[in-house]
Design a protein around this motif. Structure first.
Motif, PDB file in Angstrom:
ATOM      1  N   LEU A  33     -15.780  13.485 -18.215  1.00 50.08           N
ATOM      2  CA  LEU A  33     -14.455  13.080 -18.283  1.00 50.08           C
ATOM      3  C   LEU A  33     -14.031  12.423 -17.115  1.00 50.08           C
ATOM      4  N   CYS A  34     -14.316  12.952 -16.006  1.00 51.31           N
ATOM      5  CA  CYS A  34     -13.952  12.440 -14.630  1.00 51.31           C
ATOM      6  C   CYS A  34     -14.617  11.175 -14.463  1.00 51.31           C
ATOM      7  N   LEU A  35     -15.998  10.852 -14.923  1.00 54.56           N
ATOM      8  CA  LEU A  35     -16.692   9.568 -14.797  1.00 54.56           C
ATOM      9  C   LEU A  35     -16.264   8.642 -15.482  1.00 54.56           C
ATOM     10  N   LEU A  36     -15.842   9.062 -16.847  1.00 57.70           N
ATOM     11  CA  LEU A  36     -15.088   8.043 -17.767  1.00 57.70           C
ATOM     12  C   LEU A  36     -13.865   7.436 -17.203  1.00 57.70           C
ATOM     13  N   THR A  37     -13.080   8.400 -16.439  1.00 56.08           N
ATOM     14  CA  THR A  37     -11.756   7.943 -16.285  1.00 56.08           C
ATOM     15  C   THR A  37     -11.750   6.858 -14.874  1.00 56.08           C
ATOM     16  N   ALA A  38     -12.830   6.878 -14.373  1.00 53.57           N
ATOM     17  CA  ALA A  38     -13.138   5.644 -13.142  1.00 53.57           C
ATOM     18  C   ALA A  38     -12.791   4.385 -13.650  1.00 53.57           C
ATOM     19  N   ASP A  39     -12.154   3.350 -12.686  1.00 53.92           N
ATOM     20  CA  ASP A  39     -11.691   1.874 -13.223  1.00 53.92           C
ATOM     21  C   ASP A  39     -13.174   1.466 -13.136  1.00 53.92           C
ATOM     22  N   MET A  40     -13.202   0.181 -13.673  1.00 57.18           N
ATOM     23  CA  MET A  40     -14.342  -0.889 -13.597  1.00 57.18           C
ATOM     24  C   MET A  40     -15.118  -0.877 -12.272  1.00 57.18           C
ATOM     25  N   ASP A  41     -14.414  -0.646 -11.156  1.00 53.67           N
ATOM     26  CA  ASP A  41     -14.741  -0.910  -9.940  1.00 53.67           C
ATOM     27  C   ASP A  41     -15.598   0.585  -9.456  1.00 53.67           C
ATOM     28  N   GLY A  42     -15.201   1.611 -10.214  1.00 54.85           N
ATOM     29  CA  GLY A  42     -15.826   3.014 -10.032  1.00 54.85           C
ATOM     30  C   GLY A  42     -14.753   3.755  -9.232  1.00 54.85           C
ATOM     31  N   ASP A  43     -13.641   3.236  -9.007  1.00 59.02           N
ATOM     32  CA  ASP A  43     -12.509   3.889  -8.391  1.00 59.02           C
ATOM     33  C   ASP A  43     -11.835   4.981  -9.239  1.00 59.02           C
ATOM     34  N   ILE A  44     -11.758   6.165  -8.627  1.00 64.18           N
ATOM     35  CA  ILE A  44     -10.827   7.352  -9.363  1.00 64.18           C
ATOM     36  C   ILE A  44      -9.763   7.738  -8.344  1.00 64.18           C
ATOM     37  N   TYR A  45      -8.550   7.486  -9.112  1.00 62.64           N
ATOM     38  CA  TYR A  45      -7.227   7.827  -8.741  1.00 62.64           C
ATOM     39  C   TYR A  45      -6.796   9.203  -9.339  1.00 62.64           C
ATOM     40  N   PRO A  46      -7.096  10.272  -8.320  1.00 65.65           N
ATOM     41  CA  PRO A  46      -6.963  11.579  -8.970  1.00 65.65           C
ATOM     42  C   PRO A  46      -5.481  11.915  -9.341  1.00 65.65           C
ATOM     43  N   GLU A  47      -4.364  11.227  -8.721  1.00 66.49           N
ATOM     44  CA  GLU A  47      -2.856  11.660  -8.821  1.00 66.49           C
ATOM     45  C   GLU A  47      -2.762  10.895 -10.373  1.00 66.49           C
ATOM     46  N   ALA A  48      -3.129   9.656 -10.725  1.00 61.18           N
ATOM     47  CA  ALA A  48      -2.773   8.997 -11.949  1.00 61.18           C
ATOM     48  C   ALA A  48      -3.703  10.001 -13.106  1.00 61.18           C
ATOM     49  N   THR A  49      -4.704  10.444 -12.822  1.00 62.93           N
ATOM     50  CA  THR A  49      -5.547  10.835 -13.843  1.00 62.93           C
ATOM     51  C   THR A  49      -5.394  12.412 -13.835  1.00 62.93           C
ATOM     52  N   ASP A  50      -4.517  13.278 -13.071  1.00 63.55           N
ATOM     53  CA  ASP A  50      -4.369  14.537 -12.952  1.00 63.55           C
ATOM     54  C   ASP A  50      -5.901  15.121 -12.778  1.00 63.55           C
ATOM     55  N   THR A  51      -6.624  14.615 -12.032  1.00 63.68           N
ATOM     56  CA  THR A  51      -7.935  15.440 -11.656  1.00 63.68           C
ATOM     57  C   THR A  51      -7.870  16.351 -10.566  1.00 63.68           C
ATOM     58  N   PRO A  52      -8.291  17.569 -11.039  1.00 62.91           N
ATOM     59  CA  PRO A  52      -8.108  18.837 -10.081  1.00 62.91           C
ATOM     60  C   PRO A  52      -9.081  18.854  -8.765  1.00 62.91           C
ATOM     61  N   GLU A  53      -8.583  19.334  -7.660  1.00 61.20           N
ATOM     62  CA  GLU A  53      -9.314  19.221  -6.571  1.00 61.20           C
ATOM     63  C   GLU A  53     -10.580  19.891  -6.628  1.00 61.20           C
ATOM     64  N   TRP A  54     -10.638  21.000  -7.542  1.00 59.16           N
ATOM     65  CA  TRP A  54     -12.180  21.765  -7.555  1.00 59.16           C
ATOM     66  C   TRP A  54     -13.064  20.612  -8.475  1.00 59.16           C
ATOM     67  N   LEU A  56     -13.010  17.376  -8.213  1.00 57.90           N
ATOM     68  CA  LEU A  56     -13.551  16.311  -7.224  1.00 57.90           C
ATOM     69  C   LEU A  56     -14.716  17.098  -6.246  1.00 57.90           C
ATOM     70  N   ALA A  57     -14.349  18.140  -5.929  1.00 61.82           N
ATOM     71  CA  ALA A  57     -15.374  18.839  -5.005  1.00 61.82           C
ATOM     72  C   ALA A  57     -16.646  19.015  -5.728  1.00 61.82           C
ATOM     73  N   GLU A  58     -16.459  19.383  -7.002  1.00 60.87           N
ATOM     74  CA  GLU A  58     -17.925  19.711  -7.783  1.00 60.87           C
ATOM     75  C   GLU A  58     -18.749  18.344  -7.985  1.00 60.87           C
ATOM     76  N   MET A  59     -17.783  17.218  -7.999  1.00 60.16           N
ATOM     77  CA  MET A  59     -18.247  15.970  -8.193  1.00 60.16           C
ATOM     78  C   MET A  59     -18.875  15.467  -6.940  1.00 60.16           C
ATOM     79  N   GLU A  60     -18.393  15.910  -5.763  1.00 62.52           N
ATOM     80  CA  GLU A  60     -18.809  15.414  -4.508  1.00 62.52           C
ATOM     81  C   GLU A  60     -20.235  16.098  -4.194  1.00 62.52           C
ATOM     82  N   ILE A  61     -20.174  17.310  -4.462  1.00 65.39           N
ATOM     83  CA  ILE A  61     -21.453  18.385  -4.240  1.00 65.39           C
ATOM     84  C   ILE A  61     -22.631  17.767  -4.948  1.00 65.39           C
TER      85      ILE A  61
END
Length: 89
Positions: A33-54, A56-61
């Motif tokens: 779901l996090c991958l699919l919420t990225a905009d066309m350029d591949g940007d993810i705006y966590p505040e706008a999508t209510d993406t939790p910090e944990w 984002l950390a998993e995705m970065e790892i």
């Protein structure tokens, strides 16, 4: 016996999983779901999508996202873009 050898050599290779099936098998539902919420350029705006910090950390790892163009913005890496593209096929 020679005929049996030829038959065994002519077998079709096993079908490979598609990239979409592979991505679905390796990523959690939240990561997908996090991958699919990225905009066309591949940007993810966590505040706008209510993406939790944990998440984002998993995705970065996993190497799917990295820091974006501004504070608080994350961007899909090449692997993240490939995974999103595979999921959308």
């Amino acid at each position: 016996m020679l005929g049996c050898t030829r038959i065994m050599e002519a077998r079709m290779p096993k079908p490979q999983y598609s990239a979409r099936v592979h991505a679905q098998a390796v990523l959690s539902r939240s990561q997908i779901l996090c991958l699919l919420t990225a905009d066309m350029d591949g940007d993810i705006y966590p505040e706008a999508t209510d993406t939790p910090e944990w998440l984002l950390a998993e995705m970065e790892i996993r190497g799917l996202i990295g820091l974006g163009h501004a504070p608080g913005v994350w961007r899909l890496t090449r692997d993240g873009l490939d995974a999103r593209e595979a999921l959308l096929e």
